[in-house]
Design a protein around this motif. Structure first.
Motif, PDB file in Angstrom:
ATOM      1  N   SER A  71     -35.750 -54.246   1.712  1.00  0.00           N
ATOM      2  CA  SER A  71     -34.642 -54.064   0.779  1.00  0.00           C
ATOM      3  C   SER A  71     -33.671 -55.232   0.828  1.00  0.00           C
ATOM      4  CB  SER A  71     -33.905 -52.758   1.102  1.00  0.00           C
ATOM      5  OG  SER A  71     -32.796 -52.576   0.254  1.00  0.00           O
ATOM      6  N   ASP A  83     -30.798 -47.989   1.186  1.00  0.00           N
ATOM      7  CA  ASP A  83     -31.907 -48.573   1.951  1.00  0.00           C
ATOM      8  C   ASP A  83     -31.507 -49.943   2.492  1.00  0.00           C
ATOM      9  OD1 ASP A  83     -34.285 -49.476   2.995  1.00  0.00           O
ATOM     10  OD2 ASP A  83     -35.337 -49.577   1.066  1.00  0.00           O
ATOM     11  N   ARG A 100     -32.140 -49.737  -4.822  1.00  0.00           N
ATOM     12  CA  ARG A 100     -32.434 -49.412  -3.428  1.00  0.00           C
ATOM     13  C   ARG A 100     -31.506 -48.378  -2.796  1.00  0.00           C
ATOM     14  NH1 ARG A 100     -37.163 -51.164  -0.804  1.00  0.00           N
ATOM     15  NH2 ARG A 100     -37.854 -53.136  -1.725  1.00  0.00           N
TER      16      ARG A 100
END
Length: 229
Positions: free
Chosen positions: A194, A189, A186
């Motif tokens: 997330s 994020d 991720r």
């Protein structure tokens, strides 16, 4: 982004005004450090910058933290200290691994892990904070060992010191592994989706520990096998 990182006090505690003021100052310092980290990046601000942003003197800063890295690492300390507190609250006769899993579940909601996730994502490209972060995780490992030892003390046939230390180290390693896998997937994020994935990774890592790291065949493999037969 507003963060809340101070360990939650037990419901029965009644902190004094002085204690509340100290907690507020500590929180202000940490939030100022995080804000500067977001805007400037690691290693690009000083103790004086943090003190100015928090509205305190340089001397007051050093009453709480020894460096800029220590102020930032308090985010990790806060989350891990909360985890230890949840661990201590579990029933004394509960299996120790189950207690650790339950403690993590109590803290693994997206809003609780958000400050930890943000700090992790902001510092992965720099080695400047590695020492303070390692100290925070190592401090938690020692605390887990201590709590586990206290619980085992009055239990017949309790686990020995090797088991307790290996257990604590494994719990910490699982937590760090989940963070690393989340960041690899991720990056920076911090969306709800997330953070929900990070929560699940933390839970899954503890489940692997609970199963003795038994290998589980991915669903995709079994599906492809059935299609080929």
């Amino acid at each position: 982004m507003t963060t809340s990182i101070e360990p939650t006090a037990p419901a029965s505690a009644s902190p004094s005004r002085r204690e509340l003021n100290k907690a507020a100052t500590r929180q202000a310092i940490t939030e100022a450090a995080l804000s500067l980290l977001r805007s400037r990046g690691p290693g690009s601000f000083t103790v004086e910058d943090i003190a100015d942003a928090a509205g305190i003197s340089r001397r007051t800063f050093f009453n709480y933290f020894g460096s800029t890295d220590a102020a930032l690492a308090s985010v990790t300390h806060g989350f891990l200290d909360n985890a230890i507190q949840q661990f201590r609250l579990r029933p004394a006769d509960e299996p120790i691994l189950q207690s650790a899993q339950a403690a993590l579940m109590a803290l693994a909601d997206p809003m609780t892990v958000a400050p930890l996730a943000e700090l992790f994502s902001l510092t992965q490209q720099s080695s400047l904070m590695s020492h303070s972060e390692l100290e925070a995780w190592d401090h938690c490992r020692e605390q887990i060992t201590t709590v586990a030892r206290e619980r085992a003390a009055g239990t017949p046939g309790a686990a020995d010191e090797l088991y307790l230390r290996a257990f604590a180290g494994s719990v910490i390693s699982c937590g760090k592994a989940a963070m690393e896998v989340w960041f690899a997937r991720r990056g920076a994020d911090l969306s709800p989706a997330s953070l929900a994935e990070l929560r699940q990774l933390l839970i899954d890592a503890m489940a692997l520990l609970g199963s003795g790291f038994a290998t589980v065949q991915p669903p995709s493999s079994s599906s492809s096998d059935s299609r080929s037969s």
